[in-house]
Design an enzyme around this catalytic site. Structure first.
Site, PDB file in Angstrom:
ATOM      1  N   HIS B  46      70.335  49.422  34.753  1.00  0.00           N
ATOM      2  CA  HIS B  46      70.316  51.610  35.273  1.00  0.00           C
ATOM      3  C   HIS B  46      71.542  51.871  34.098  1.00  0.00           C
ATOM      4  CE1 HIS B  46      68.670  54.063  36.930  1.00  0.00           C
ATOM      5  NE2 HIS B  46      69.723  54.865  37.550  1.00  0.00           N
ATOM      6  N   SER B  89      64.633  58.768  36.124  1.00  0.00           N
ATOM      7  CA  SER B  89      63.253  58.569  36.981  1.00  0.00           C
ATOM      8  C   SER B  89      64.342  57.995  38.217  1.00  0.00           C
ATOM      9  CB  SER B  89      62.995  56.646  36.620  1.00  0.00           C
ATOM     10  OG  SER B  89      64.574  56.148  36.522  1.00  0.00           O
ATOM     11  N   HIS B  90      63.405  57.821  39.707  1.00  0.00           N
ATOM     12  CA  HIS B  90      63.748  57.546  40.741  1.00  0.00           C
ATOM     13  C   HIS B  90      62.338  56.935  41.633  1.00  0.00           C
ATOM     14  CE1 HIS B  90      67.386  58.501  43.564  1.00  0.00           C
ATOM     15  NE2 HIS B  90      67.766  58.589  42.564  1.00  0.00           N
ATOM     16  N   ARG B 111      72.302  67.969  38.876  1.00  0.00           N
ATOM     17  CA  ARG B 111      72.969  67.763  38.495  1.00  0.00           C
ATOM     18  C   ARG B 111      73.637  67.045  36.945  1.00  0.00           C
ATOM     19  NH1 ARG B 111      72.922  66.009  43.620  1.00  0.00           N
ATOM     20  NH2 ARG B 111      73.043  63.270  42.815  1.00  0.00           N
ATOM     21  N   SER B 529      63.256  52.570  32.556  1.00  0.00           N
ATOM     22  CA  SER B 529      63.657  52.333  34.464  1.00  0.00           C
ATOM     23  C   SER B 529      63.573  51.006  33.743  1.00  0.00           C
ATOM     24  CB  SER B 529      63.251  52.908  35.173  1.00  0.00           C
ATOM     25  OG  SER B 529      62.526  52.478  36.130  1.00  0.00           O
TER      26      SER B 529
END
Ligand SMILES: Nc1ncnc2c1ncn2[C@@H]1O[C@H](COP(=O)(O)OP(=O)(O)O)[C@@H](O)[C@H]1O
Ligand SMILES: [Mg+2]
Lengths: 85, 733, 232, 85
Positions: B46, B89-90, B111, B529
């Protein structure tokens, strides 16, 4: 039979509760300085038809698990009462 | 503080044996638990891009507009402003806790932009879920939209655009790609660096708790399988983020900030090591000074925590008090937690002891892997479609009604109306059909944004699919009159350790790179991701493209809706005999088969130039690009997207003697539908010829029906009122 | 005349109001920090939209205890002009400066879109540039815009309705009520008429490029009213 | 002494409850057809220092009146328990 389930959903211990913190700060500025902590949760009242108490209990639990709370971050508790007309 | 079984701990945290060996060599001793934790997050897929870094180098970084490359968010420079943007991505957090996962995704990417010194002015969300019949998918979908709305609305950054698709391949592993865009005077941009011995490292924002510990290396890089780890979910606090935006921009205005970095994935570890590494210096941090929310936190927990709404600053010595006061005024934490050293090392102290001491550069130089890759076998099977396999429908009206109300083609209004897409009063072209345009206050020009990717195309051909995503995004922008200027991407794939998935990834990156290079659009930022898998297999490979364009005179922006009667409808570009990969095949014939439409980069480029010219010279009254659903859907959208729907009469005869379903629903690229006033038709035709773009008059606007025929044969005659209702009600939300 | 825009943590639409007042209308405009008690000699105070204090607990509930609100209350009681937009309207009801309360939207969700409003009263400082019954187009963006007033106060509040949600032709009908608001209320004034609460965002409809200029006249009315008063 | 106040805030009878309706509909689609009505409310847990029980009670009530509930639309109830270490 008719029942009323009173469900309380709260964040699990350790899960960040920004609402609770903000409300506590507001209480402090209102000079409720003695407040140490506020936890914000949900309250739900569910009126349902069920054959008997244990059936109603089972269904309320299923609702909590599936929709009313998210087991990853929340826990719940409930009380059940029979509604007599 | 050493660990006897360091290797086991390292393994537990996802490090390989050879990586552990390398750590031993770097340190010349056995690492402490905190050091192992720090390496494990910095060298995770990541944060460290182990499997992708080598391929990302293929992407063009230069283009027509001068690119700007910072640490987290890149951008372009136009006029005297920097336009900064980035997609993230989340996926995994949102699959577990949809509402908070999506919310913190928005918070995180905002952020990123803030960390470059820009004011965030817009967000986009590109969303993919399993079908809604599936209870869990429906739950995840609703939770995610709620999360974006909850956080995005409250934080005051408008969510202006996005995408939404449902495919079975995303069951059990949704995709939540969020993008943020910000602007700043070019000279105000700040870098993520710590520099100047004796300058202070200042922690600002919310307190640190145990949120998301391991979320970065363990959660984000672990497939969802049988043994599910219970992650500690991060909770979003949009109020704190809102205040953080204002306080950070105010602090930057003082001129006393040397560097700034958001604390996102890998929190303090990532921000300290990367700020030190890019500043060419070292930092020393005292963990006892970090504002904590929970008691009894271990040093490695503090270093790995992913608590949200935090930033790290490097502040010129002597000005720390002034900066801290700004954050406190906004109700946030602000503490000096360390200082810049010229050691080149990240040194972490806790209760008077050194718990980690690592050369900063080494932390930020994770290993690179390029494991074997192999073309998957399924490709031959699914790319065999030929037209004879399906018979043309008897009733085109029924087909069209089903398509306009399908979950992938119907109006997204029920979604974007839940987002405050007007906050900031910049949204000039509102969401609805195609591109969204923002004005820039005080400027003549504006910014157009879109996100695109058709995962089915990418499944059928990762390379063509990726090229098409770029082409479609660029077509989208140029339709409204904007010139494509920069790309950010979010590459969503399965496990890179499986050869077929890795092959898909490399193919897609090459396709993406080829298309961007051809169009002269730099890739300024992005995100990868991996490990998007569920027990049934990998997701459709999905290289989501976020594209930003510049429109020189924002007042000339062209929208998609037919604005009046008696406009002439012109189809630009060539319609080929292609049905593979189309929504028509999926919805009506239940086949997910290819080959998908082939991308003709030259033709796309010509079309883009033409569309931009048509907008600039104010020749067209409306323009919409053709994509999913083909010509028929473009006609419907332009007819019904305005408040008052408007009919059309169209004859397909001039498009050649292809099958009617191909003409109506085929998804050949490089096409757009424009409307033009009669007296301007000549100019349009002349310009099209100059640009080498095929150009056919296919009908005109007017009436209350959408009428489509081919020569003498009537195919469709439906009331636009009904079409509007079906289209807007399709999601049933 | 001078406008003051109150800044609560989270009330982001204040910047939009500032842009419209200072750049578009070129009026003197200042920000007022929520922690201050001094209204800087403003002639009109704007409580902007957004999410003051995140709308945690209830929309507008926490903002009303900001120090600035005491000053606003006093200013309003002495006849000062106050506009509460969206969240600002919610703050005003929470503070008891305007009557009523807000419930979540009928559909339970946030709604951002353009709506039509009918001007019900053009005899206020905020509406004197509108024709009576005029239909205007202004966007809404809220989760809790469902205005509630308890029955004992309904008759009174009915007299002070300024804007109602309506159809394109001015039809007042529940079909055109986006949030379930009592009597389709989108905006009301105080009994003396010097305080406006409006749920839609006039500052989002103050420039041609944003699709409507109807909202601009709310602010222009205030300026005109002020000028006229000054001459009297 | 330390106390925990458990506050439940609900909408007054007769005030329309959109959240409750939404949740009931969602329960119906999840095939909890036996649910007749859902009422949504808030749950707040307040930890405070107080000299004695009646003092704590008085303070909790003040908080509810001033901040935690909006008397125009909401009513509240609470329970108080002593926290022993
Ligand atoms: N998840 C979403 N969030 C916000 N807006 C969305 C979302 N999905 C789609 N939209 C908006 O809806 C409109 C139609 O979407 P789509 O058909 O995907 O656009 P395009 O034609 O550009 O591919 C666009 O304005 C798009 O930005
Ligand atoms: Mg698209």
């Amino acid at each position: 039979m008719k029942y009323r389930g009173k469900v309380i959903v709260t964040l699990k211990p350790g899960v960040f509760d920004p609402q609770g913190v903000t409300i506590r700060n507001a209480l402090h500025t209102l000079s409720f300085r003695e407040v140490e902590e506020v936890k914000a949760g949900k309250y739900l009242e569910i009126i349902l038809e069920s054959e008997n108490r244990s059936q109603a209990e089972k269904r309320i639990q299923e609702m909590c698990d599936q929709l009313l709370s998210n087991p990853v971050i929340e826990s719940y508790s409930y009380q059940l009462e029979e509604i007599k007309n | 503080m050493e660990v006897a079984n360091g290797l086991n701990v390292a393994r537990e945290l996802g490090l390989k044996e050879e990586e552990y060996e390398r750590i031993l060599a770097i340190l010349g001793r056995v690492p402490t638990p905190t050091e192992i934790a720090m390496f494990s997050v910095e060298w995770s897929e990541h944060c460290g891009y182990l499997h992708s870094r080598r391929w990302l180098e293929l992407l063009p970084r230069e283009g027509e507009f001068s690119p700007l490359r910072g640490e987290d968010a890149g951008g372009i420079v136009y006029d005297d402003l920097a336009v900064v943007f980035k997609m993230e991505s989340h996926n995994h957090p949102s699959q577990v806790e949809p509402r908070q996962g999506a919310a913190t995704g928005i918070g995180g990417v905002i952020r990123d932009i803030l960390g470059s010194g820009a004011r965030p002015i817009a967000c986009l969300d590109s969303l993919h879920f399993g079908p809604r019949e599936d209870e869990r998918s429906l739950y995840v979908f609703r939770g995610v939209v709620e999360g974006v709305a909850f956080y995005g609305n409250c934080v005051g950054v408008p969510t202006v655009a996005g995408e939404l698709y449902f495919y079975p391949a995303f069951r059990g592993n949704c995709l939540i790609n969020v993008m943020c865009l910000g602007i700043a005077p070019r000279e105000k941009l700040t870098q993520a660096k710590a520099q100047g011995e004796g300058n202070y490292i200042v922690y600002v924002g919310n307190k640190t708790g145990r949120d998301g510990i391991g979320g970065c290396s363990i959660l984000a890089s672990q497939e969802f399988g049988a043994e599910e780890r219970r992650p500690s979910v991060q909770i979003g606090d949009p109020l704190a983020e809102k205040c953080l935006i204002e306080a950070t921009l105010e602090a930057l205005d003082t001129g006393h900030i040397v560097g700034i970095k958001d604390m996102g994935a890998a929190g303090l570890t990532c921000s300290t090591s990367e700020m030190a590494a890019s500043g060419g210096s070292g930092v020393e941090i005292d963990l006892d000074l970090v504002p904590l929310r929970e008691e009894g936190m271990e040093p490695w927990e503090i270093m790995m925590s992913e608590s949200q709404e935090r930033m790290l600053l490097c502040v010129r010595r002597g000005y720390e008090e002034e900066i801290i006061q700004i954050f406190r005024k906004w109700g946030l934490e602000g503490e000096v937690i360390g200082e810049v050293k010229d050691t080149g090392r990240v040194t972490i102290k806790w209760r008077g002891e050194v718990v980690a001491d690592i050369p900063a550069l080494e932390l930020t130089r994770p290993p690179v892997y390029t494991p074997p890759r192999e073309r998957p076998l399924y490709l031959d099977e699914v790319n065999n479609f030929s037209l004879e396999d399906v018979s043309p429908p008897l009733n085109y009206e029924e087909v069209l009604l089903r398509m306009v109300s399908s979950e992938n083609l119907s109006s997204r209004r029920p979604i974007f109306e839940q987002y405050d897409h007007m906050a900031g009063i910049n949204t000039v072209l509102l969401p609805g059909s195609g591109t969204v345009v923002l004005r820039v206050k005080g400027k003549k020009w504006g910014i157009a944004v879109t996100s695109d990717c058709n995962p089915l195309y990418c499944y059928l051909s990762p390379r063509e699919g990726a090229k098409m995503a770029v082409a479609e995004a660029a077509r989208n922008l140029s339709a409204c009159g904007a010139r494509p200027a920069g790309v950010t991407d979010c590459l969503n794939f399965g496990s890179p350790e499986k050869p077929d998935r890795y092959w898909q990834f490399v193919e897609a990156v090459e396709g993406l790179s080829e298309a961007c290079r051809f169009f002269g659009i730099p890739v300024v930022s992005g995100n990868v991701s991996f490990y998007n898998e569920n027990p049934e297999g990998a997701i459709f490979p999905t290289p989501t493209i976020g594209m930003v364009g510049i429109i020189e005179e924002v007042e000339k922006v062209v929208s998609a809706g037919f604005g009046e009667d008696d406009l002439i409808l012109v189809l630009l570009g060539e319609t080929k005999e292609e049905l593979g990969g189309s929504e028509y095949l999926r919805i009506i014939h239940n086949r997910e088969e290819g080959p998908p439409p082939r991308v003709d980069l030259e033709g796309e480029k010509n079309l883009q130039e033409l569309l931009i010219t048509l907008a600039e010279e104010e020749i067209v009254s409306s323009a919409i690009d053709l994509s999913e659903g083909g010509l028929a859907l473009a006609l419907v959208e332009s007819s019904v997207t305005e408040e008052n729907p408007r009919g059309v009469i169209v004859d397909l005869e001039c498009l050649g003697d292809m099958r009617e379903d191909v003409l109506l629903f085929g998804e050949s690229g490089g096409r757009a539908l424009v409307s033009v006033k009669g007296e301007l038709l000549n100019s349009l035709q002349r310009l099209a010829q100059e640009q080498n773009v095929p150009c056919q008059v296919i009908g005109k606007t007017g009436g209350e029906k959408l009428v489509i025929k081919k020569g003498g044969k009537s195919l469709i005659s439906l009331s636009v009122e009904e079409l509007k209702n079906r289209w807007e009600g399709g999601l049933g939300e | 005349m001078k406008f003051g825009i109150v800044v609560f943590p989270g009330s982001d639409c204040g910047y939009d109001c500032h842009h419209v007042l200072s750049q578009v209308l070129e009026a003197e405009t200042v920000f007022i920090w929520h922690g201050d008690k001094n209204l800087k000699n403003c002639d009109c105070v704007v409580l902007p939209g957004g999410f003051s204090y995140g709308d945690y607990l209830r929309a507008g509930a926490l903002a009303r205890f900001s120090p600035v609100m005491e000053a606003v209350k006093e200013f309003a009681e002495n006849g000062g002009l106050v506009i509460g937009i969206c969240n600002g309207f919610q703050v005003l009801t929470e503070a008891g400066i305007l009557p009523g309360a807000f419930l979540p939207n009928r559909g339970g969700r946030f709604i951002c879109r353009h709506v039509y409003l009918r001007v019900e009263n053009n005899q206020t400082p905020f509406t004197l540039l509108f024709a009576p019954g005029e239909v205007i187009k202004i966007p809404i963006a809220h989760q809790q815009g469902n205005f509630f007033i308890d029955s004992p106060h309904q008759e009174e509040v009915k007299k002070h309705i300024v804007f109602r949600y309506c159809g394109p032709q001015g039809e007042i009908d529940s079909r055109y009520n986006p949030n379930g608001s009592w009597e389709n209320v989108a905006g009301i004034v105080s009994r003396e008429g010097n305080i406006l609460g409006i749920m839609p965002h006039p500052e989002r409809a103050a420039e041609e490029i944003l699709g409507s200029e109807d909202g601009r006249r709310v602010f222009l009315s205030v300026i005109k009213w002020w000028e006229d008063k000054k001459w009297k």
